[in-house]
Design an enzyme around this catalytic site. Structure first.
Site, short mmCIF file in Angstrom:
data_model
loop_
_atom_site.label_atom_id
_atom_site.label_comp_id
_atom_site.label_asym_id
_atom_site.label_seq_id
_atom_site.Cartn_x
_atom_site.Cartn_y
_atom_site.Cartn_z
N LYS A 1 37.73 44.97 49.53
CA LYS A 1 37.92 43.73 48.77
C LYS A 1 36.89 43.60 47.65
O LYS A 1 37.21 43.28 46.50
CB LYS A 1 37.80 42.55 49.73
CG LYS A 1 37.61 41.21 49.09
CD LYS A 1 38.88 40.76 48.43
CE LYS A 1 38.64 39.57 47.54
NZ LYS A 1 39.86 38.98 47.07
N CYS B 1 35.62 34.52 42.51
CA CYS B 1 35.71 35.83 43.15
C CYS B 1 35.05 36.91 42.30
O CYS B 1 34.06 37.52 42.71
CB CYS B 1 37.18 36.19 43.35
SG CYS B 1 38.08 34.89 44.19
N1 SAJ Z 1 39.60 37.95 32.55
C1 SAJ Z 1 39.27 38.40 31.29
N2 SAJ Z 1 39.98 39.46 30.78
C2 SAJ Z 1 41.00 40.05 31.46
C3 SAJ Z 1 41.32 39.59 32.76
C4 SAJ Z 1 40.60 38.52 33.29
O1 SAJ Z 1 38.36 37.89 30.64
O2 SAJ Z 1 41.60 40.98 30.92
C5 SAJ Z 1 38.84 36.82 33.12
C6 SAJ Z 1 39.70 35.60 33.42
O3 SAJ Z 1 39.87 34.81 32.28
C7 SAJ Z 1 38.88 34.91 34.48
C8 SAJ Z 1 38.28 36.08 35.25
O4 SAJ Z 1 38.35 37.19 34.39
O5 SAJ Z 1 37.84 34.14 33.93
C9 SAJ Z 1 38.97 36.40 36.55
O6 SAJ Z 1 40.39 36.31 36.40
P1 SAJ Z 1 41.40 37.33 37.05
O7 SAJ Z 1 42.77 36.92 36.68
O8 SAJ Z 1 41.02 38.72 36.73
O9 SAJ Z 1 41.13 37.22 38.60
P2 SAJ Z 1 41.03 35.98 39.65
O10 SAJ Z 1 39.58 35.65 39.83
O11 SAJ Z 1 41.96 34.89 39.33
O12 SAJ Z 1 41.58 36.74 40.96
C10 SAJ Z 1 40.95 37.94 41.38
C11 SAJ Z 1 42.04 38.99 41.65
N3 SAJ Z 1 41.44 40.30 41.85
C12 SAJ Z 1 41.87 41.40 41.16
O13 SAJ Z 1 42.73 41.34 40.31
C13 SAJ Z 1 41.20 42.69 41.51
C14 SAJ Z 1 42.86 38.59 42.87
O14 SAJ Z 1 43.78 39.61 43.21
C15 SAJ Z 1 41.92 38.31 44.05
O15 SAJ Z 1 42.65 37.88 45.20
C16 SAJ Z 1 40.98 37.20 43.65
O16 SAJ Z 1 40.20 37.66 42.53
C17 SAJ Z 1 40.08 36.86 44.81
O17 SAJ Z 1 40.31 35.81 45.43
O18 SAJ Z 1 39.19 37.65 45.14
#
Ligand code: SAJ
Length: 428
Positions: free
Chosen positions: A212, A266
């Site tokens: 994870k 996360c």
């Molecule tokens: N972000 C960027 N650029 C990107 C992608 C995301 O700046 O290209 C930023 C987002 O705006 C946000 C942060 O990253 O601020 C996180 O967003 P996210 O959509 O990547 O992830 P979370 O936090 O919503 O969910 C993540 C997911 N993990 C992965 O994709 C590996 C989800 O599957 C997990 O279940 C979740 O963390 C968790 O609960 O751990």
């Protein structure tokens, strides 16, 4: 081992409540437990206390047919799913106190034979810690039936769902189940198979914990790469969005999107658990965190630069506060950090904050007399400088004509200004 029909889910937050609802929708008797009476009351009334697509239908249906109830005290059940927060402490190690509190609720109910699953994102060793903690409270039990003591079965099954797509991903994602014993893993797999159509992969507890953390660190490192590119591109006068679009045409390149920083509870947290477990070895993972954590400060500087030389009464529009698009979750949001920093740092300047998913400004911003919640259109019309912090659909689709004559700092590439040859500003 008998079939599990009664499950208690401890913690009715962004993961616990959807998990409780999906189990209940699939025929199990589910009791949700939360320390917050308001959450319990909301669930018992069939309501969801936060925004998550399709969750409301599941909760309302399960509550009305009696398969889901909520309470503040942990009941007896055949299986317990612990889905409580694991924030980090000042030294960035994990705070296991919520897990321990859940264990204190579960311990008196155990008779032997129960399954206890930790879903909370946890540092390596946390499931073993939970097992030891339970056994310290209940020395009459064991993990393997040794000395004639009834066994309880402990497993880790980390959640992997993406906020905004939780009800879909709960069903379709593959799951990793790590048992303290192989028997625990097998029983946990049977429970998740009641609703999970993805593959359910078995391992030991500590590997599941690391899997994870590694998934979220992988994403953090890749976002850090994109964020670093945006800072380099700004220095070199290159449009980072075009740069990434072009580079991603390579068959083995897939760069993520830069933004104002990494938020949520996360990705901005979990990598630190790896760093805490292996401080000397986790060099890249630590650096990625540092790069992403520095981005809000860099954006702050860009906005101050954009305002330099404008009259004192020129207003600023801030579009978006949530940690990512199309959700209402403001936790660990870089947008909130940036907006708060700007409000504090520019006390004389009116800041019009548009966040279509909230009705009031969060604590910290609400106390700033220069910060005002506004509609997107109103915020833009009033302001000389517009900073995009979240690419909500409402922002992506806004009428570009509103931006004529404005300085725009688009941290998300939401407005495609370079492509459209639009107003000044652009990549951040
Ligand atoms: N972000 C960027 N650029 C990107 C992608 C995301 O700046 O290209 C930023 C987002 O705006 C946000 C942060 O990253 O601020 C996180 O967003 P996210 O959509 O990547 O992830 P979370 O936090 O919503 O969910 C993540 C997911 N993990 C992965 O994709 C590996 C989800 O599957 C997990 O279940 C979740 O963390 C968790 O609960 O751990």
């Amino acid at each position: 081992m008998q079939n599990i029909t009664t499950v208690a889910v401890i913690g009715l937050g962004y993961i616990g409540l959807p998990t409780a609802a999906i189990l209940a929708s699939n025929g199990l008797d589910v009791i949700g437990v939360d320390v917050n009476q308001r959450t319990v009351d909301a669930v018992n009334a069939g309501r969801v206390p936060f925004v998550e697509p399709d969750l409301g239908i599941h909760v309302a249906g399960a509550v009305s047919n009696g398969s889901l109830k909520a309470t503040t005290s942990t009941p007896a059940a055949q299986a317990y799913i612990v889905a409580v927060p694991t924030p980090f402490l000042a030294d960035r190690s994990a705070d296991l106190s919520y897990i321990e509190a859940a264990a204190r609720g579960i311990a008196p109910q155990l008779q032997g034979g129960e399954l206890v699953i930790l879903e909370s994102t946890s540092p390596p060793g946390a499931t073993r810690h939970l097992a030891d903690y339970l056994l310290a409270l209940r020395p009459d039990l064991s993990l393997d039936g040794a000395n004639g003591k009834p066994a309880i079965l402990l497993a880790h099954c980390p959640e992997r769902v993406l906020p905004g797509r939780v009800m879909i991903e709960l069903v379709t994602n593959d799951r990793i189940v790590g048992g303290i014993t192989p028997e625990a893993a097998v029983l946990a797999k049977a429970l998740y198979a009641t609703f999970c159509q993805g593959e359910i992969l078995l391992t030991d507890a500590v590997t599941a914990e690391m899997a994870k953390l590694v998934e979220n660190s992988y994403r953090d490192v890749n976002i850090a790469f994109a964020n670093e590119l945006s800072v380099i591109s700004d220095k070199l006068g290159i449009d980072v969005w075009e740069l990434i679009r072009l580079a991603n045409h390579h068959p083995r390149v897939n760069i993520l999107q830069p933004g104002p920083g990494v938020g949520g509870h996360c990705i901005a947290v979990d990598p630190w658990f790896i760093v805490a477990a292996a401080p000397q070895e986790a060099q890249l993972i630590r650096t990625a965190r540092t790069v992403n954590d520095a981005k809000p400060g860099w954006v702050h500087g860009k906005v101050v630069e954009a305002l330099a030389g404008l009259p004192a009464d020129a207003e600023l529009a801030v579009l978006g506060l949530s940690f990512k698009a199309n959700i209402d979750d403001l936790r660990e949001s870089p947008a909130v950090e940036i907006a708060t920093g700007l409000a504090e740092g520019l006390p004389g300047r009116r800041i019009n904050i548009a966040e279509p998913h909230v009705d009031e400004l969060p604590h910290g911003l609400s106390g700033q007399s220069n910060a005002h919640l506004a509609g997107i259109e109103e915020a833009i019309l009033r302001s000389a400088v517009v900073v995009v912090l979240v690419d909500h659909d409402e922002v992506r689709n806004l009428d570009r004509g509103l931006l004529a004559g404005k300085i725009v700092v688009d941290t998300r590439g939401a407005l495609d200004l370079a492509l459209a040859g639009g107003p000044s500003g652009g990549a951040a």
